[in-house]
Design a protein around this motif. Structure first.
Motif, PDB file in Angstrom:
ATOM      1  N   GLU A   1       0.801  -1.116  -0.107  1.00  0.00           N
ATOM      2  CA  GLU A   1       0.176  -0.125  -0.047  1.00  0.00           C
ATOM      3  C   GLU A   1       0.872   1.305  -0.036  1.00  0.00           C
ATOM      4  O   GLU A   1       0.623   2.219  -0.667  1.00  0.00           O
ATOM      5  CB  GLU A   1      -1.001   0.162   1.161  1.00  0.00           C
ATOM      6  CG  GLU A   1      -1.813   1.205   1.426  1.00  0.00           C
ATOM      7  CD  GLU A   1      -2.886   1.164   0.296  1.00  0.00           C
ATOM      8  OE1 GLU A   1      -3.356   2.117  -0.252  1.00  0.00           O
ATOM      9  OE2 GLU A   1      -3.288  -0.189  -0.345  1.00  0.00           O
TER      10      GLU A   1
ATOM     11  N   LYS B   1       2.603   1.844  -3.521  1.00  0.00           N
ATOM     12  CA  LYS B   1       1.256   2.203  -4.340  1.00  0.00           C
ATOM     13  C   LYS B   1       1.197   3.685  -4.045  1.00  0.00           C
ATOM     14  O   LYS B   1       1.081   4.540  -5.071  1.00  0.00           O
ATOM     15  CB  LYS B   1      -0.021   1.581  -4.092  1.00  0.00           C
ATOM     16  CG  LYS B   1      -1.092   1.772  -5.167  1.00  0.00           C
ATOM     17  CD  LYS B   1      -2.268   1.076  -4.544  1.00  0.00           C
ATOM     18  CE  LYS B   1      -2.395  -0.251  -4.471  1.00  0.00           C
ATOM     19  NZ  LYS B   1      -3.589  -0.907  -4.196  1.00  0.00           N
TER      20      LYS B   1
ATOM     21  N   LYS C   1       2.232   6.977  -6.629  1.00  0.00           N
ATOM     22  CA  LYS C   1       1.063   7.869  -7.162  1.00  0.00           C
ATOM     23  C   LYS C   1       1.345   9.352  -6.774  1.00  0.00           C
ATOM     24  O   LYS C   1       1.154  10.007  -7.740  1.00  0.00           O
ATOM     25  CB  LYS C   1      -0.300   7.381  -6.469  1.00  0.00           C
ATOM     26  CG  LYS C   1      -1.429   8.352  -7.047  1.00  0.00           C
ATOM     27  CD  LYS C   1      -2.816   8.063  -6.207  1.00  0.00           C
ATOM     28  CE  LYS C   1      -3.969   8.914  -6.660  1.00  0.00           C
ATOM     29  NZ  LYS C   1      -5.160   8.474  -6.006  1.00  0.00           N
TER      30      LYS C   1
END
Length: 304
Positions: free
Chosen positions: A144, A147, A151
């Protein structure tokens, strides 16, 4: 300083984000300068900044192409482009020719990205999960975090650092020239004293991005490098001692604790300067005791 509209738009175009770590340049996507781009290629690039993630040509080429055609159609409607030229441009084949991105300071960049991940973990409430004793929980939190970090980086965020590029180059040259033996490695970390800023970081002799970074991932005891912080600086600060002051370099024992100098020799009385420059152990212990560990913890480490 006043600037014309043309100068302002030029500054803007040279700074806006085109995804994939690219700011204001055509070199990455077409491997040629802006002056050599065709009108079709220019309009294709113009489609990206509106939403760099959505119109990332490496992942969503068709969406980028559709937006290019929409931009050209709007130009026709505004009288900036003739219909026949529009029809010709949208039929032109857009062929990406990616240039290789060269990271000049991979050691420092890797550390910076890790610091960014730590900040993201803290702000997103992932720190506790990353430190969990349950392996599955840690792995899920790491996925997580990666990610969310990716981003953020792809959003066009600008990270400001105090990196001194000249010093970074000098540090790299120094470590490569001073420890040239194949099986010996090293690292360099330089912190600007008056600003407390990290101005240079070398992760290894021939460091490659995202490889093992010895500057911050190699946990080792500091050895004699701790003496200036733990012994000499606090002692001189507390006592206003001169570097010519004498201290015993003779053998030392306290109960069962009997550390020796590296050579095993006893040096008698030596100056602080000699004890420091030769990195003698027994003088360092003696001045450490004179200053006191409680005083050291308060006056030195808490401030750091």
């Amino acid at each position: 300083m006043k600037k014309s509209k043309s100068e302002i738009i030029e500054l803007y175009m040279n700074a806006i984000y085109f995804h994939n770590g690219v700011y204001g340049t055509s070199q990455f996507y077409f491997s040629k300068p802006t002056a050599e781009l065709s009108k079709a290629e220019l309009s294709f690039l113009a489609a990206i900044p509106n939403n760099p993630e959505l119109y990332n040509p490496l992942k969503h080429f068709d969406k980028t192409k559709k937006r290019q055609e929409r931009i050209l159609k709007q130009m026709v409607a505004e009288g900036k482009l003739k219909q026949n030229e529009y029809e010709k441009l949208i039929k032109n084949t857009i062929k990406l020719d990616l240039s290789t991105s060269v990271d000049l300071y991979p050691d420092y960049v890797t550390y910076t990205h890790q610091e960014l991940k730590n900040l993201v973990a803290s702000s997103e409430g992932l720190t506790k999960s990353l430190q969990s004793s349950d392996e599955a929980t840690r792995q899920q939190a790491e996925v997580e975090l990666n990610k969310r970090g990716e981003k953020l980086l792809n959003s066009g965020v600008t990270i400001h650092t105090p990196l001194d590029t000249k010093l970074q180059t000098l540090s790299k040259t120094a470590i490569q020239s001073k420890i040239g033996v194949n099986d010996i490695e090293g690292a360099i970390v330089v912190i600007q004293h008056h600003t407390h800023e990290l101005v240079s970081l070398i992760g290894g002799k021939d460091y490659k991005k995202n490889s093992f970074n010895r500057a911050y991932q190699s946990y080792r005891q500091p050895g004699s490098a701790i003496k200036p912080l733990l012994d000499y600086a606090p002692y001189i600060e507390e006592t206003d001692a001169d570097i010519t002051q004498l201290v015993s370099g003779a053998s030392y024992c306290s109960n069962s604790y009997c550390p020796k100098n590296y050579s095993g020799d006893s040096y008698g009385m030596v100056t602080l300067k000699s004890a420091f420059s030769q990195s003698y152990n027994t003088p360092a212990i003696r001045i450490f005791e004179k200053t006191g560990i409680e005083k050291l913890q308060v006056s030195r480490f808490i401030q750091l």
